[in-house]
Design an enzyme around this catalytic site. Structure first.
Site, PDB file in Angstrom:
ATOM      1  CD  GLU A   2       0.803   8.331  -3.149  1.00  0.00           C
ATOM      2  OE1 GLU A   2       0.215   7.323  -3.588  1.00  0.00           O
ATOM      3  OE2 GLU A   2       0.418   8.984  -2.171  1.00  0.00           O
TER       4      GLU A   2
ATOM      5  CB  SER B  59      -3.408   1.661  -1.811  1.00  0.00           C
ATOM      6  OG  SER B  59      -2.862   1.259  -3.043  1.00  0.00           O
TER       7      SER B  59
ATOM      8  CG  HIS C  68       1.300   4.223  -2.609  1.00  0.00           C
ATOM      9  ND1 HIS C  68       0.177   4.930  -2.965  1.00  0.00           N
ATOM     10  CD2 HIS C  68       0.911   2.928  -2.465  1.00  0.00           C
ATOM     11  CE1 HIS C  68      -0.851   4.091  -3.038  1.00  0.00           C
ATOM     12  NE2 HIS C  68      -0.438   2.877  -2.741  1.00  0.00           N
TER      13      HIS C  68
END
Length: 264
Positions: free
Chosen positions: A211, A149, A247
């Site tokens: 995602e 991330s 995610h």
């Protein structure tokens, strides 16, 4: 009763910016040290990934002739909190203020400080690495940095600005959209200067299939960035999509593939 992970240590390290204190967790295999030292994996968001990575290394490195995963030291760079993530990461992993509208995400809450990636990278290179190398037997030619991330964004920043710092770069679900203007500028400079990598450097950029529905265009951004990097000499750049993963659920599969690249 407290449960501990075998062969691990925890200590705090102070940084010389923003009164920052990092919680450092380290695993070293209980095995004879190779002549060249152990490979090392540096984990960002260490509070969230340390135990998973250590267990994967411990199990898979028992039979490296079959798994192609060799024993390694694991260094988790975390924060003094019991939570998996800390708000300080927004400063440490980003280059500038966000490029996109974050009002929906944060509402009336105050946006955390941003833009400390250079200071954080200097801490890793000038303070943390020398400390780890003084306490553990490290092979400086087999170093990996793993981030997810915002951590994945920082991994890309590190590759583009200090490509000699590590030999393997793992950028999971990188938040390219967060600092898109800045990170793409760094990518272009990296490509155009034709960095002379002394040895082959590996980059894995990966994300979960689910995602692809994110408003940030997570998958498209990551794939396009990786494709353009494949022309860089001595850079082995790969892009991976994990089916049926989101995610967060993508992390275990990303960790498994990362070990095969970093510890082969």
């Amino acid at each position: 009763m407290h449960v501990t992970i075998p062969n691990t240590q925890r200590f705090n390290v102070e940084a010389d910016y923003r009164n920052r204190s990092f919680q450092i967790d380290v695993y070293q295999p209980n095995l004879p040290v190779p002549d060249e030292g152990f490979p090392v994996i540096y984990l960002l968001d260490g509070n969230s990934t340390f135990s998973t990575v250590v267990d994967a290394v411990r199990l898979q490195s028992r039979r490296p002739e079959r798994t192609e995963v060799h024993p390694a030291v694991v260094v988790a760079i975390g924060y003094p909190t019991e939570e998996p993530f800390a708000t300080e990461r927004f400063y440490d992993y980003t280059l500038t203020e966000p490029d996109f509208d974050v009002t929906k995400k944060w509402g009336d809450r105050e946006l955390p400080a941003h833009g400390g990636a250079e200071e954080f990278l200097a801490f890793i290179e000038n303070d943390l690495k020398p400390l780890i190398e003084s306490k553990y037997s490290i092979n400086k030619q087999k170093q990996t940095i793993f981030g997810h991330s915002l951590g994945g964004l920082f991994v890309l920043h590190t590759l583009f600005t200090n490509s000699q710092a590590f030999q393997t770069y793992i950028a999971g679900s990188p938040s390219i959209h967060w600092n898109q203007t800045a990170i793409l500028k760094e990518r272009e400079q990296f490509i155009n200067t034709k960095p002379k990598l002394d040895k082959t450097v590996s980059l894995l950029v990966a994300a979960g299939e689910m995602e692809g529905n994110h408003a940030s265009y997570m998958l498209d951004n990551a794939k396009q960035l990786t494709e353009e990097l494949k022309a860089v000499p001595n850079l082995e750049a790969a892009f991976q999509i994990y089916d049926n993963e989101n995610h967060i659920s993508v992390l275990p599969r990303l960790i498994n593939q990362s070990l095969k690249i970093a510890l082969k």
